[in-house]
Design an enzyme around this catalytic site. Structure first.
Site, PDB file in Angstrom:
ATOM      1  N   ASN A  65       4.270   0.790   1.919  1.00 24.60           N
ATOM      2  CA  ASN A  65       3.517   1.985   2.254  1.00 24.60           C
ATOM      3  C   ASN A  65       3.274   1.955   3.755  1.00 24.60           C
ATOM      4  OD1 ASN A  65       0.922   3.580   2.638  1.00 24.60           O
ATOM      5  ND2 ASN A  65       1.346   3.952   0.474  1.00 24.60           N
ATOM      6  N   ALA A  66       3.254   3.111   4.383  1.00 19.68           N
ATOM      7  CA  ALA A  66       3.004   3.166   5.827  1.00 19.68           C
ATOM      8  C   ALA A  66       1.674   2.503   6.181  1.00 19.68           C
ATOM      9  CB  ALA A  66       3.025   4.613   6.321  1.00 19.68           C
ATOM     10  N   SER A  67       0.724   2.531   5.265  1.00 19.96           N
ATOM     11  CA  SER A  67      -0.520   1.796   5.415  1.00 19.96           C
ATOM     12  C   SER A  67      -0.271   0.423   4.789  1.00 19.96           C
ATOM     13  CB  SER A  67      -1.655   2.533   4.700  1.00 19.96           C
ATOM     14  OG  SER A  67      -2.819   1.752   4.715  1.00 19.96           O
ATOM     15  N   CYS A  73       3.879  -6.368  -3.567  1.00 20.32           N
ATOM     16  CA  CYS A  73       5.035  -7.246  -3.695  1.00 20.32           C
ATOM     17  C   CYS A  73       5.654  -7.124  -5.084  1.00 20.32           C
ATOM     18  CB  CYS A  73       4.621  -8.696  -3.469  1.00 20.32           C
ATOM     19  SG  CYS A  73       3.942  -9.035  -1.838  1.00 20.32           S
ATOM     20  N   GLU A  75       6.580  -9.494  -7.167  1.00 20.82           N
ATOM     21  CA  GLU A  75       6.014 -10.406  -8.148  1.00 20.82           C
ATOM     22  C   GLU A  75       4.753  -9.832  -8.781  1.00 20.82           C
ATOM     23  OE1 GLU A  75       7.782 -13.031  -4.810  1.00 20.82           O
ATOM     24  OE2 GLU A  75       6.860 -11.046  -4.998  1.00 20.82           O
ATOM     25  N   CYS A 115       0.845 -13.442  -3.920  1.00 25.94           N
ATOM     26  CA  CYS A 115       1.550 -13.478  -5.209  1.00 25.94           C
ATOM     27  C   CYS A 115       1.319 -14.807  -5.917  1.00 25.94           C
ATOM     28  CB  CYS A 115       3.040 -13.215  -5.018  1.00 25.94           C
ATOM     29  SG  CYS A 115       3.385 -11.491  -4.600  1.00 25.94           S
TER      30      CYS A 115
END
Length: 160
Positions: A65-67, A73, A75, A115
């Site tokens: 996401n741009a943010s 992730c 996982e 993760c």
């Protein structure tokens, strides 16, 4: 003062071809998931496939996401979906593969710290270790019999 020595054991295969047919299939599912990653910023594509004790295979890919903190992730995408869809099932095996559009990844690439913590939560919850196989785009594959090898000092509910 007391010295504490921590040891981890990993098994390293020279290629995916050395894995059992079942694990090769799971890793191929992870490779297919990796191809569905949405990674326009990092150009780093990750795919994960989980084998559950009910026989289901769950896959996930990283979604950016741009943010930046809002992405997820591969996982965690897979393990959270497994927990939501099959809350009573245990994760038996996890296969992870990562590829960069900037360079060829030929060394095993383990899960990131966030993760590892998420996987640890599921190991603690299910009271069973999760076998974790991880690789780059090609090359060697590493196997850990438990997340505990990758995160020896797990933070879990016993600390709360």
């Amino acid at each position: 003062m007391k010295e504490v020595k921590i040891e981890s054991t990993l098994f390293v295969y020279e290629s995916i071809d050395e894995l059992s047919k079942e694990i090769q299939s799971l890793m191929n599912d992870a490779i297919q998931a990796r191809e569905k990653a949405y990674a326009p910023y990092s150009k780093f594509h990750v795919g994960t496939a989980l084998l559950l004790d009910n026989g289901e295979i769950i896959t996930g890919s990283n979604q950016e996401n741009a943010s930046y903190p809002s992405g997820l992730c591969a996982e965690r995408t897979a393990i959270y979906y497994a927990g939501a869809k099959y809350p009573k099932a245990k994760v038996v095996t996890m296969a992870i593969t990562a590829a960069s559009q900037n360079q060829k990844t030929t060394s095993p690439i383990p899960p990131c710290g966030a993760c590892r913590q998420a996987i640890a939560e599921y190991e603690v919850k299910q009271e069973t270790a999760i076998e974790i196989y991880f690789m780059g785009e090609t090359g060697r594959v590493a196997k850990s019999d438990s997340l505990a090898n990758l995160l020896p000092f797990v933070f879990d509910k016993s600390a709360l």
